[in-house]
Design an enzyme around this catalytic site. Structure first.
Site, mmCIF file in Angstrom:
data_model
loop_
_atom_site.group_PDB
_atom_site.id
_atom_site.type_symbol
_atom_site.label_atom_id
_atom_site.label_comp_id
_atom_site.label_asym_id
_atom_site.label_seq_id
_atom_site.Cartn_x
_atom_site.Cartn_y
_atom_site.Cartn_z
ATOM 1 N N ARG A 32 9.188 1.784 2.982
ATOM 2 C CA ARG A 32 10.290 1.310 2.139
ATOM 3 C C ARG A 32 11.210 2.476 1.758
ATOM 4 N NH1 ARG A 32 8.426 -2.149 -2.892
ATOM 5 N NH2 ARG A 32 7.650 -3.428 -1.193
ATOM 6 N N CYS A 87 0.852 -1.184 0.000
ATOM 7 C CA CYS A 87 0.000 0.000 0.000
ATOM 8 C C CYS A 87 0.900 1.251 0.000
ATOM 9 C CB CYS A 87 -0.914 -0.006 1.219
ATOM 10 S SG CYS A 87 -0.045 0.160 2.790
ATOM 11 N N CYS A 147 -5.878 6.100 3.744
ATOM 12 C CA CYS A 147 -4.614 6.555 3.186
ATOM 13 C C CYS A 147 -4.835 6.858 1.706
ATOM 14 C CB CYS A 147 -3.514 5.514 3.383
ATOM 15 S SG CYS A 147 -3.701 4.032 2.403
ATOM 16 N N CYS A 157 -4.625 0.416 2.434
ATOM 17 C CA CYS A 157 -3.769 0.389 3.633
ATOM 18 C C CYS A 157 -4.257 -0.513 4.763
ATOM 19 C CB CYS A 157 -3.605 1.805 4.188
ATOM 20 S SG CYS A 157 -2.493 2.802 3.199
ATOM 21 N N CYS A 216 3.178 1.316 2.987
ATOM 22 C CA CYS A 216 4.290 0.374 2.818
ATOM 23 C C CYS A 216 5.386 0.991 1.953
ATOM 24 C CB CYS A 216 3.806 -0.916 2.151
ATOM 25 S SG CYS A 216 2.588 -1.850 3.084
#
Length: 177
Positions: free
Chosen positions: A48, A41, A105, A131, A44
């Site tokens: 990252r 998502c 989100c 999300c 994420c």
């Protein structure tokens, strides 16, 4: 103890270990995405990106561990990325544990127009899932909870390393020269 961390931060070994740890975490996230087909998502992708920031900062320290300015710069960038990653992971966990229609989100990442990572490197930075989904668990903790723990460890370690930079090194007394 701070003296140990300062001496260790002035060597390439510690910076290399930080670099390898972030490469492993990013590789695991890419394996989850492309190997296990667990779609990331937007949160994420932001988490990252924070890991990539820590990896970039570790490269600064790895290349110039003896330079006080660049070592401090690497530590500050890495600590900032770890704190931002922690904040994003905390918001992500809230979205996952307390779903509500008013807490959503975005569907597309909001990268700066000068750095559209989702368009430049879509196989790493393009989200494709909402999300609130919990797609994976290990030892009873979700992926978001694990990344939250990882960012806490990074924050504690990097804060210790940053504090150690302001510790005066003790002069070494030798009995025989």
């Amino acid at each position: 103890m701070l003296n140990f961390f300062k001496i260790y931060s002035m060597q390439r070994n510690g910076w290399f270990l930080l670099f390898v740890a972030t490469v492993i975490l990013i590789s695991i996230s890419l394996y989850f995405q492309h190997g296990m087909n667990l779609e990331p998502c937007v949160m994420c992708i932001y988490e990252r990106t924070a890991l990539f920031g820590i990896m970039f900062a570790s490269l600064i320290g790895l290349l110039y561990p003896k330079s006080t300015f660049l070592r401090l710069l690497g530590l500050i960038i890495a600590l900032g990325c770890a704190i931002k990653g922690f904040e994003v992971a905390l918001t992500h966990l809230d979205l996952q544990l307390n779903p509500a229609p008013w807490k959503q989100c975005p569907l597309v990442p909001e990268f700066p127009t000068t750095l559209p990572l989702d368009k430049w490197i879509p196989f790493i930075f393009k989200p494709s899932a909402p999300c609130g989904l919990e797609q994976w668990q290990f030892l009873g903790l979700s992926m978001v909870q694990w990344i939250l723990i990882i960012f806490v460890v990074y924050i504690l370690l990097l804060a210790l390393l940053l504090m150690s930079q302001f510790k005066r090194s003790k002069p070494q007394r030798r009995l025989f020269r």
